[in-house]
Design an enzyme around this catalytic site. Structure first.
Site, mmCIF file in Angstrom:
data_model
loop_
_atom_site.group_PDB
_atom_site.id
_atom_site.type_symbol
_atom_site.label_atom_id
_atom_site.label_comp_id
_atom_site.label_asym_id
_atom_site.label_seq_id
_atom_site.Cartn_x
_atom_site.Cartn_y
_atom_site.Cartn_z
ATOM 1 N N LYS A 32 -21.425 8.149 4.757
ATOM 2 C CA LYS A 32 -20.253 7.303 4.982
ATOM 3 C C LYS A 32 -19.704 6.760 3.668
ATOM 4 O O LYS A 32 -18.520 6.850 3.381
ATOM 5 C CB LYS A 32 -20.616 6.125 5.899
ATOM 6 C CG LYS A 32 -20.984 6.532 7.311
ATOM 7 C CD LYS A 32 -21.224 5.334 8.210
ATOM 8 C CE LYS A 32 -22.425 4.506 7.799
ATOM 9 N NZ LYS A 32 -23.714 5.201 7.865
ATOM 10 N N THR A 33 -20.602 6.173 2.895
ATOM 11 C CA THR A 33 -20.172 5.570 1.638
ATOM 12 C C THR A 33 -19.645 6.659 0.697
ATOM 13 O O THR A 33 -18.645 6.485 0.004
ATOM 14 C CB THR A 33 -21.346 4.801 1.009
ATOM 15 O OG1 THR A 33 -21.827 3.850 1.970
ATOM 16 C CG2 THR A 33 -20.917 4.060 -0.235
ATOM 17 N N ASP A 219 -16.183 -0.568 3.996
ATOM 18 C CA ASP A 219 -17.533 -0.016 4.196
ATOM 19 C C ASP A 219 -18.360 -1.024 5.002
ATOM 20 O O ASP A 219 -18.028 -2.210 5.036
ATOM 21 C CB ASP A 219 -18.194 0.238 2.836
ATOM 22 C CG ASP A 219 -19.385 1.218 2.940
ATOM 23 O OD1 ASP A 219 -19.669 1.706 4.045
ATOM 24 O OD2 ASP A 219 -20.036 1.467 1.907
ATOM 25 N N GLU A 220 -19.432 -0.589 5.625
ATOM 26 C CA GLU A 220 -20.323 -1.471 6.393
ATOM 27 C C GLU A 220 -19.523 -2.332 7.376
ATOM 28 O O GLU A 220 -19.743 -3.539 7.505
ATOM 29 C CB GLU A 220 -21.116 -2.394 5.446
ATOM 30 C CG GLU A 220 -21.918 -1.680 4.363
ATOM 31 C CD GLU A 220 -23.237 -1.099 4.864
ATOM 32 O OE1 GLU A 220 -23.533 -1.228 6.059
ATOM 33 O OE2 GLU A 220 -23.954 -0.497 4.042
ATOM 34 N N GLN A 250 -26.578 -0.287 12.808
ATOM 35 C CA GLN A 250 -27.019 -1.029 11.626
ATOM 36 C C GLN A 250 -26.374 -2.402 11.536
ATOM 37 O O GLN A 250 -26.297 -2.996 10.462
ATOM 38 C CB GLN A 250 -26.706 -0.237 10.357
ATOM 39 C CG GLN A 250 -27.533 1.018 10.229
ATOM 40 C CD GLN A 250 -27.301 1.699 8.887
ATOM 41 O OE1 GLN A 250 -27.689 1.177 7.846
ATOM 42 N NE2 GLN A 250 -26.667 2.839 8.904
ATOM 43 N N ARG A 607 -34.068 3.758 5.136
ATOM 44 C CA ARG A 607 -33.929 3.624 3.669
ATOM 45 C C ARG A 607 -34.769 4.672 2.960
ATOM 46 O O ARG A 607 -34.594 4.943 1.784
ATOM 47 C CB ARG A 607 -34.372 2.236 3.186
ATOM 48 C CG ARG A 607 -33.599 1.032 3.671
ATOM 49 C CD ARG A 607 -32.121 1.192 3.546
ATOM 50 N NE ARG A 607 -31.553 1.677 4.804
ATOM 51 C CZ ARG A 607 -30.333 2.234 4.894
ATOM 52 N NH1 ARG A 607 -29.585 2.380 3.830
ATOM 53 N NH2 ARG A 607 -29.854 2.647 6.046
HETATM 54 N N1 LIG Z 1 -22.261 16.484 1.821
HETATM 55 C C1 LIG Z 1 -23.299 16.012 1.138
HETATM 56 N N2 LIG Z 1 -24.008 16.807 0.308
HETATM 57 C C2 LIG Z 1 -25.057 16.340 -0.383
HETATM 58 N N3 LIG Z 1 -25.511 15.080 -0.331
HETATM 59 C C3 LIG Z 1 -24.851 14.226 0.472
HETATM 60 C C4 LIG Z 1 -23.726 14.637 1.235
HETATM 61 N N4 LIG Z 1 -23.294 13.579 1.931
HETATM 62 C C5 LIG Z 1 -24.112 12.536 1.596
HETATM 63 N N5 LIG Z 1 -25.039 12.923 0.729
HETATM 64 C C6 LIG Z 1 -26.136 12.085 0.147
HETATM 65 O O1 LIG Z 1 -26.844 11.470 1.207
HETATM 66 C C7 LIG Z 1 -27.238 10.147 0.874
HETATM 67 C C8 LIG Z 1 -26.700 9.167 1.872
HETATM 68 O O2 LIG Z 1 -25.294 9.047 1.714
HETATM 69 P P1 LIG Z 1 -24.568 7.654 1.886
HETATM 70 O O3 LIG Z 1 -25.302 6.584 1.192
HETATM 71 O O4 LIG Z 1 -23.125 7.835 1.576
HETATM 72 O O5 LIG Z 1 -24.767 7.490 3.459
HETATM 73 P P2 LIG Z 1 -24.328 6.280 4.386
HETATM 74 O O6 LIG Z 1 -23.877 6.891 5.650
HETATM 75 O O7 LIG Z 1 -23.359 5.414 3.678
HETATM 76 O O8 LIG Z 1 -25.715 5.555 4.605
HETATM 77 P P3 LIG Z 1 -26.002 4.046 5.121
HETATM 78 O O9 LIG Z 1 -25.718 4.076 6.595
HETATM 79 O O10 LIG Z 1 -27.420 3.807 4.846
HETATM 80 O O11 LIG Z 1 -25.050 3.155 4.387
HETATM 81 C C9 LIG Z 1 -26.729 9.908 -0.527
HETATM 82 O O12 LIG Z 1 -27.756 10.180 -1.445
HETATM 83 C C10 LIG Z 1 -25.595 10.910 -0.644
HETATM 84 O O13 LIG Z 1 -25.341 11.260 -1.981
HETATM 85 MG MG LIG Z 2 -23.450 3.374 3.147
#
Ligand SMILES: Nc1ncnc2c1ncn2[C@@H]1O[C@H](COP(=O)(O)OP(=O)(O)OP(=O)(O)O)[C@@H](O)[C@H]1O
Ligand SMILES: [Mg+2]
Length: 742
Positions: A32-33, A219-220, A250, A607
């Site tokens: 997402k981020t 975000d969040e 979350q 995490r």
């Molecule tokens: N398409 C992709 N290819 C490779 N790595 C990815 C890809 N998408 C996300 N990632 C990696 O996966 C991990 C999680 O991504 P991110 O932190 O953006 O997820 P999130 O959904 O925001 O998580 P959270 O819910 O914990 O905030 C990061 O290390 C990110 O770089």
């Molecule tokens: Mg995130």
């Protein structure tokens, strides 16, 4: 290859869908981020959007900094003009420009929770509210909830009609607001509430920001509260290019008014919203992800989501039980050392998570004894420490004489023989004449019954006026130093000569370093570093912002602080009923508390990238009482086949006992040798804890390179004198300085 090729199909879709409302609803670690960051890059680089027209809201200042950096990496220009900030920082920035429209001075002070407490205490005294009946904490939280729900004093009074105790709270709210205004101060909740008011009552100001923020991202989003939602809604109302990302599983800040409805009802408020789900997790092993899915599936009323990963199966999740919290901590610290020595995970790859801050102490003690670098996020926040607050109170007094709390805080610190009687007389006079405390001090000879105290009060005012007069001529760093010296603050601590006083001096030094950093940061952008800006930044730094990934230290924090972060090796500790889930939620008839705790467990498990360890202790001291607990209900929700719970059975074998015993002996030996340096990363296991000596060349992150002139051992730390090539001689504490031999 374009930068978007690293995104999967759904991520790309989310990235390219730039117009109209968009909800990205997805589980942990699904990117997402990362999508948000790429989306900003796409807007700027491909759609030609001016970075100036982009607003991105993150949960911490640190996350904001990272997002800006990532966009910079992707696009290479413009990232400095994007507004990337937390809700609070954004509101401060807006209010500094326009709050005069609400009758405040633009140099208002921001009150933290300590200031709030002091103020509420005064309010209760003034209104004769019995704090045994109405707890200060309850009053603060009632006021805070009111503000988060945008309930004004008038509205609360109306709601309280016919209900005596609610009326008392409403009275307190009214007086609290009155005093804040008189002090030209805002509390944290005000930052948001006042901004909403500003927008509601000043159409032109709102339009200005609506026209500026053509693209808004949050975000969040699952942890936004009502007032934050309103703020976003107002800003996005005209262009409707609003993209929110979040995960209802979350949502963990209900106690701060977060409203899960904001995410669940997004499609109701924005009927034309596009909804994109991301289902592939990139962060964790299959085992970890399955565990997280299994736990969260016990919650009712979730948006249906499935999360899968192509990552390896990975190791089983290790579950360990211990007789007490002491053994638990010993095991975890030992394990971290083992994997570090084996070259598997560096210190910074390991994180210890727990439900409450107090649980950190056991771990902290072991790290100190063994000279292992660690960092506690949260707990006693650096900026909540007495000495830091004192110096900041001086700076606030100089910057904004209307902040009565600040002035009263330091009027007799260090001791100047100014007594409570004198202070009360000034307060009464100020109240009667409707002036600020400091204004009253400036005309102290007019106060009728002031008596013998007058001379001392006058010299205090003279001191402040002197500091004010030189402020313009000095740079921020020099000025802060000057204040520390001129007020006699450091000298008084030096005279105390105790270990504690020395620790306090170090913290004051650290604050000075902070001023240096701030000045340098501003210099890099060509802006002056003003005192007001500095105070504002300090008021807003959350503790998580101090995390520095380039340093090799183990991170300890609460589950709440861990949101959005990821670590290869994670320990979820204190997994006991009564600790996690907390005692309160277990006792509660209403099951929503347990569900919130379960979401917290989900956040914790997700995490971890590769290796996850869950621990619990059968016996632990909580609030000074020994408590016996059963393993957490959340552990029972984990499928057995994902767990390795082997070793704790072995532990009872005599052989194992021996190893334990021997290990303990070695620890003791090491503890005896190690210098208990503070947790700033420079500690090493050698008996002296330093990797440089007199005559060595060293590097400091701020002052550059220099040569060590002198090293003096103090009680807890070394005092190092370095002759820097650029800035000349500086004295510093080794534990803080982070000097590296070159
Ligand atoms: N398409 C992709 N290819 C490779 N790595 C990815 C890809 N998408 C996300 N990632 C990696 O996966 C991990 C999680 O991504 P991110 O932190 O953006 O997820 P999130 O959904 O925001 O998580 P959270 O819910 O914990 O905030 C990061 O290390 C990110 O770089
Ligand atoms: Mg995130």
């Amino acid at each position: 290859m374009s930068i978007y090729d690293t995104l999967n199909k759904e991520q790309k879709e989310a990235c390219f869908c730039t117009e109209g409302p968009l909800l990205i609803l997805a589980g942990a670690g699904s990117g997402k981020t990362r999508v948000l960051t790429h989306r900003i890059a796409y807007l700027i680089a491909e759609k030609g959007v001016n970075p100036y027209n982009v607003l991105a809201i993150t949960f911490t200042n640190k996350a904001a900094g990272e997002m800006r950096e990532r966009v910079d990496d992707l696009v290479g220009y413009g990232s400095e003009s994007i507004w990337v900030s937390t809700f609070h920082s954004m509101c401060v920035r807006i209010l500094r420009r326009h709050i005069d429209l609400l009758g405040y001075d633009t140099n208002f002070t921001i009150y933290d929770s300590d200031d709030q407490k002091t103020l509420v205490r005064e309010v209760c005294k003034k209104l004769n509210i019995d704090t045994k009946v109405y707890k200060e904490r309850a009053i603060i939280s009632a006021i805070s909830s009111a503000k988060n729900e945008m309930v004004t004093v008038t509205k609360m009074k109306k709601q309280a009609e016919g209900d005596f105790s609610r009326k008392r709270i409403a009275d307190a709210y009214e007086e609290y607001e009155k005093q804040l205004k008189a002090n030209n101060a805002l509390d944290f909740d005000d930052l948001l509430f006042r901004t909403v008011e500003l927008f509601k009552f000043n159409q032109d100001v709102l339009e200005y920001y609506q026209n500026r923020f053509l693209y808004i991202m949050v975000d969040e989003y699952q942890d936004t509260n009502s007032v934050q939602f309103e703020l976003i809604r107002l800003l996005a109302d005209k262009n409707r290019n609003l993209c929110v990302v979040g995960d209802d599983d979350q949502s963990i800040y209900k106690f701060r008014g977060a409203n899960i409805k904001n995410i669940l009802d997004f499609e109701k408020v924005y009927e034309d919203a596009t909804v994109i789900k991301l289902e592939r997790n990139y962060r964790s092993t299959k085992t970890i992800l399955n565990a997280a899915n299994a736990v969260i599936s016990n919650n009712y009323g979730r948006k249906d989501k499935t999360l899968w990963t192509d990552n390896d199966e990975g190791e089983k999740i290790r579950l360990r039980s211990f007789d007490n919290a002491y053994e638990e901590a010993e095991f975890v610290v030992d394990d971290i050392v083992t994997v570090q020595e084996a070259g598997e995970y560096g210190y910074k790859d390991s994180a210890i998570l727990y439900r409450t801050n107090a649980q950190s102490r056991q771990f902290e003690e072991r790290f100190v004894n063994r000279g292992i670098p660690y960092k506690i996020v949260g707990g006693v926040n650096f900026y909540s420490r007495k000495e830091v607050k004192d110096i900041l109170a001086y700076l606030k007094t100089i910057d904004n004489g209307r902040d009565d709390l600040a002035v009263r805080r330091i009027i007799n610190v260090p001791r100047r023989g100014i007594g409570l009687t004198s202070i009360n007389r000034v307060t009464n006079y100020a109240t009667a004449k409707e002036m600020s405390f400091y204004e009253a001090l400036r005309v102290v000879d007019l106060i009728p019954d002031i008596g013998r105290g007058v001379g001392k009060l006058e010299s205090f005012t003279a001191l402040i006026e002197k500091l004010k007069s030189v402020q313009e001529e000095m740079g921020l760093l020099d000025f802060v130093r000057f204040v520390v010296d001129e007020t006699g603050y450091m000298e008084a601590l030096a005279l105390e000569g105790t270990e504690e006083a020395k620790g306090r001096m170090e913290n004051v030094e650290e604050l000075i370093t902070k001023a240096a950093d701030f000045e340098e940061g501003k210099a890099a952008t060509g802006e002056p570093a003003s005192l007001s800006d500095f105070l504002e930044e300090v008021a807003l730094v959350a503790d998580i912002d101090s995390l520095d990934e380039t340093m090799d230290y183990v991170v300890l924090m609460t589950l709440h602080s861990a949101k959005g972060l990821e670590f290869p090796n994670v320990y979820l500790t204190g997994m006991e009923d009564g600790v996690f889930p907390s005692y309160m939620t277990l006792m509660d008839e209403d099951k929503s508390g347990i569900e919130e705790e379960r979401r917290l467990a989900y956040v914790g498990i997700t995490r971890a990238e590769e290796r996850l360890t869950l621990t619990y202790a059968k016996k632990r001291m909580v609030n000074g009482e020994t408590r016996y607990s059963k393993m957490s209900m959340f552990l029972k929700e984990l499928p057995m086949d994902l767990l390795d719970s082997g070793r704790h059975f072995e532990k009872s074998k005599p052989e194992k006992e021996n190893t334990y015993f021997q290990a303990k002996q070695t620890f003791k030996q090491k503890a005896f040798n190690a210098t208990p340096l503070r947790n700033f990363g420079s500690a090493s296991e050698e008996s002296d804890g330093l990797e440089y000596g007199e005559g060595d060349r060293v590097r400091h992150r701020k002052y550059g390179d220099g040569i060590v002139k002198n090293l003096v051992r103090g009680g807890r730390d070394y005092e190092v004198t370095v002759e820097f090539d650029r800035v000349g001689q500086k004295k510093m504490f080794a534990g803080f300085a982070g000097l590296v031999k070159i």
